[in-house]
Design a protein around this motif. Structure first.
Motif, PDB file in Angstrom:
ATOM      1  N   TYR A 212      14.668  21.671 -15.110  1.00  0.00           N
ATOM      2  CA  TYR A 212      14.377  20.414 -15.810  1.00  0.00           C
ATOM      3  C   TYR A 212      13.067  19.875 -15.248  1.00  0.00           C
ATOM      4  O   TYR A 212      12.906  19.906 -14.031  1.00  0.00           O
ATOM      5  CB  TYR A 212      15.503  19.393 -15.598  1.00  0.00           C
ATOM      6  N   PRO A 213      12.115  19.442 -16.060  1.00  0.00           N
ATOM      7  CA  PRO A 213      12.170  19.345 -17.524  1.00  0.00           C
ATOM      8  C   PRO A 213      11.945  20.688 -18.218  1.00  0.00           C
ATOM      9  O   PRO A 213      11.877  21.724 -17.574  1.00  0.00           O
ATOM     10  CB  PRO A 213      11.027  18.366 -17.833  1.00  0.00           C
ATOM     11  N   LYS A 214      11.820  20.616 -19.567  1.00  0.00           N
ATOM     12  CA  LYS A 214      11.887  21.814 -20.396  1.00  0.00           C
ATOM     13  C   LYS A 214      10.703  22.781 -20.274  1.00  0.00           C
ATOM     14  O   LYS A 214      10.916  23.994 -20.333  1.00  0.00           O
ATOM     15  CB  LYS A 214      12.051  21.368 -21.865  1.00  0.00           C
ATOM     16  N   PRO A 215       9.462  22.299 -20.140  1.00  0.00           N
ATOM     17  CA  PRO A 215       8.355  23.265 -20.150  1.00  0.00           C
ATOM     18  C   PRO A 215       8.465  24.293 -19.010  1.00  0.00           C
ATOM     19  O   PRO A 215       8.684  23.915 -17.859  1.00  0.00           O
ATOM     20  CB  PRO A 215       7.101  22.392 -19.985  1.00  0.00           C
ATOM     21  N   VAL A 216       8.334  25.550 -19.353  1.00  0.00           N
ATOM     22  CA  VAL A 216       8.454  26.616 -18.348  1.00  0.00           C
ATOM     23  C   VAL A 216       7.606  27.788 -18.810  1.00  0.00           C
ATOM     24  O   VAL A 216       7.351  27.948 -20.017  1.00  0.00           O
ATOM     25  CB  VAL A 216       9.943  27.021 -18.172  1.00  0.00           C
ATOM     26  N   TRP A 217       7.127  28.570 -17.848  1.00  0.00           N
ATOM     27  CA  TRP A 217       6.312  29.768 -18.149  1.00  0.00           C
ATOM     28  C   TRP A 217       6.994  30.949 -17.477  1.00  0.00           C
ATOM     29  O   TRP A 217       7.238  30.911 -16.266  1.00  0.00           O
ATOM     30  CB  TRP A 217       4.899  29.545 -17.617  1.00  0.00           C
ATOM     31  N   VAL A 218       7.350  31.964 -18.259  1.00  0.00           N
ATOM     32  CA  VAL A 218       8.004  33.152 -17.693  1.00  0.00           C
ATOM     33  C   VAL A 218       7.358  34.393 -18.304  1.00  0.00           C
ATOM     34  O   VAL A 218       7.204  34.472 -19.527  1.00  0.00           O
ATOM     35  CB  VAL A 218       9.526  33.174 -17.989  1.00  0.00           C
ATOM     36  N   MET A 219       6.951  35.325 -17.474  1.00  0.00           N
ATOM     37  CA  MET A 219       6.286  36.539 -17.952  1.00  0.00           C
ATOM     38  C   MET A 219       6.721  37.754 -17.145  1.00  0.00           C
ATOM     39  O   MET A 219       6.931  37.652 -15.930  1.00  0.00           O
ATOM     40  CB  MET A 219       4.766  36.405 -17.766  1.00  0.00           C
ATOM     41  N   TRP A 220       6.837  38.881 -17.836  1.00  0.00           N
ATOM     42  CA  TRP A 220       6.940  40.152 -17.127  1.00  0.00           C
ATOM     43  C   TRP A 220       5.533  40.572 -16.721  1.00  0.00           C
ATOM     44  O   TRP A 220       4.591  40.427 -17.509  1.00  0.00           O
ATOM     45  CB  TRP A 220       7.596  41.211 -18.010  1.00  0.00           C
ATOM     46  N   MET A 221       5.375  41.057 -15.474  1.00  0.00           N
ATOM     47  CA  MET A 221       4.062  41.377 -14.914  1.00  0.00           C
ATOM     48  C   MET A 221       4.089  42.770 -14.307  1.00  0.00           C
ATOM     49  O   MET A 221       5.127  43.237 -13.834  1.00  0.00           O
ATOM     50  CB  MET A 221       3.690  40.420 -13.754  1.00  0.00           C
ATOM     51  N   ARG A 222       2.892  43.383 -14.306  1.00  0.00           N
ATOM     52  CA  ARG A 222       2.725  44.553 -13.438  1.00  0.00           C
ATOM     53  C   ARG A 222       1.624  44.155 -12.471  1.00  0.00           C
ATOM     54  O   ARG A 222       0.471  44.023 -12.874  1.00  0.00           O
ATOM     55  CB  ARG A 222       2.359  45.799 -14.250  1.00  0.00           C
ATOM     56  N   GLY A 223       2.024  43.850 -11.261  1.00  0.00           N
ATOM     57  CA  GLY A 223       1.061  43.275 -10.321  1.00  0.00           C
ATOM     58  C   GLY A 223       0.611  41.917 -10.837  1.00  0.00           C
ATOM     59  O   GLY A 223       1.426  41.046 -11.118  1.00  0.00           O
ATOM     60  N   GLU A 224      -0.704  41.757 -11.002  1.00  0.00           N
ATOM     61  CA  GLU A 224      -1.234  40.484 -11.496  1.00  0.00           C
ATOM     62  C   GLU A 224      -1.374  40.477 -13.016  1.00  0.00           C
ATOM     63  O   GLU A 224      -1.858  39.507 -13.592  1.00  0.00           O
ATOM     64  CB  GLU A 224      -2.610  40.217 -10.855  1.00  0.00           C
ATOM     65  N   GLN A 225      -0.982  41.592 -13.640  1.00  0.00           N
ATOM     66  CA  GLN A 225      -1.241  41.789 -15.065  1.00  0.00           C
ATOM     67  C   GLN A 225      -0.058  41.325 -15.924  1.00  0.00           C
ATOM     68  O   GLN A 225       1.032  41.902 -15.841  1.00  0.00           O
ATOM     69  CB  GLN A 225      -1.510  43.284 -15.289  1.00  0.00           C
ATOM     70  N   ASP A 226      -0.268  40.328 -16.784  1.00  0.00           N
ATOM     71  CA  ASP A 226       0.758  39.910 -17.759  1.00  0.00           C
ATOM     72  C   ASP A 226       1.120  41.087 -18.643  1.00  0.00           C
ATOM     73  O   ASP A 226       0.240  41.825 -19.046  1.00  0.00           O
ATOM     74  CB  ASP A 226       0.198  38.880 -18.749  1.00  0.00           C
TER      75      ASP A 226
END
Ligand code: J76
Length: 283
Positions: A212-226
């Motif tokens: 909480y709150p709602k905004p969130v950032w989630v990514m699969w990465m290889r090292g530093e690479q999105d």
């Protein structure tokens, strides 16, 4: 604080279902920003307070008066609509949704709104002192709106609810609920393997919950690479006013090692959560 706006809109929603000439129900709910504060169920003659601070700064007398106004409104609304339905030969079943509320700005200013949707489409708004059709509203509505505008008493009541009652209630709620609105709750994250998308392929799942709150950032990465093939689900509500998100990546079985899931959220203060896929689990 970052990501959270200074202003928190207060929204009241009404959901009315008209199944046939005799069966109808109306439910109401109110939200301050992301938090539900009130519920008003169909059979109930009282507003349910969902937070310890849901009374805001209104006195018991003010709540009683408001409840009375809304009680009269609910039965009048139902009767009005059933009459319109005959007059306009509207066929059942149909749904009406009202969204009304306000947002207070610094320096006593506030903005209010009231919109009505028929079968999910915006058809009417209350603007200033009158009901007005939405830009693309069907023509048959004009007769209903004309009738509605003849009732000056109701127009005055709506106007005063929107321009006085709403901002007063909203600012009291904001003051009483500020610490809960502005709280920061850290997510927990975990990985799992989803159903196989094909031979020699894996679905990697990253679950993020409790934030909480709602905004969130989630990514699969290889090292530093999105990993741009990352698929993000919808942010779904948990029952405790926190949120849940599932983010997946389909990869060739041999390429799963070295992947990680990275989570950024305002509660983490820049200390991202990073979870590494354990290659041994997927073989
Ligand atoms: C959204 C909050 C509105 C609160 C307004 C409360 C006022 C009220 O209850 N008016 C009803 C009773 O009015 C009588 O009594 C009043 C005092 O209590 C006054 O004296 C008033 O002058 C007197 O007439 C009145 O019956 C209203 O018509 C109730 C319904 C209002 C309404 O929202 N109607 C509505 C809205 C949208 C109808 C149709 C639409 C559009 C969709 C049409 C699709 C079929």
């Amino acid at each position: 604080s970052e990501g959270s706006p200074r202003n928190f809109p207060f929204r009241c929603l009404q959901i009315s279902s008209f199944a046939n000439t005799t069966w109808t129900r109306t439910d109401g709910l109110a939200w301050l920003w992301e938090l539900q504060t009130h519920a008003w169920r169909n059979g109930s003659d009282s507003i349910h307070f969902l937070k310890p601070w849901s009374r805001g700064n209104f006195s018991p007398q003010q709540w009683e008066d408001l409840q009375h106004i809304l009680g009269v409104y609910r039965s009048s609304f139902t009767r009005d609509i059933q009459e319109f339905a005959i007059m306009l030969s509207k066929v059942y079943p149909f749904e009406l949704q009202l969204s009304a509320g306000c947002e207070a700005y610094p320096g006593n200013a506030s903005e209010s709104f009231l919109h009505v949707a028929f079968q999910g489409t915006h058809v009417v708004s209350f603007q200033g002192t009158y009901w007005e059709p939405a830009p693309d509203a069907p023509l048959w509505l004009n007769r209903a709106i004309e009738e509605l505008n003849k009732d000056q008493g109701t127009r005055e009541m709506v106007q005063s609810l929107l321009s006085d009652t709403c901002p007063q209630l909203a600012s009291g709620l904001l003051e009483a609920g500020k610490s809960e609105l502005e709280q920061q709750v850290k997510p927990k994250a975990w990985l799992s393997q989803g159903p196989s998308p094909g031979s020699d392929r894996l679905q990697l799942e990253c679950h993020v919950s409790g934030f909480y709150p709602k905004p969130v950032w989630v990514m699969w990465m290889r090292g530093e690479q999105d990993q741009p093939e990352t698929q993000r689900g919808d942010v779904l509500p948990n029952a405790d006013d926190t949120w849940y998100l599932r983010v997946t990546l389909d990869v060739a079985a041999g390429e799963a090692a070295g992947l990680s899931c990275r989570v950024k959220h305002s509660s983490l203060g820049g200390q991202d959560i990073v979870l590494h896929w354990d290659g041994s689990r997927s073989s």
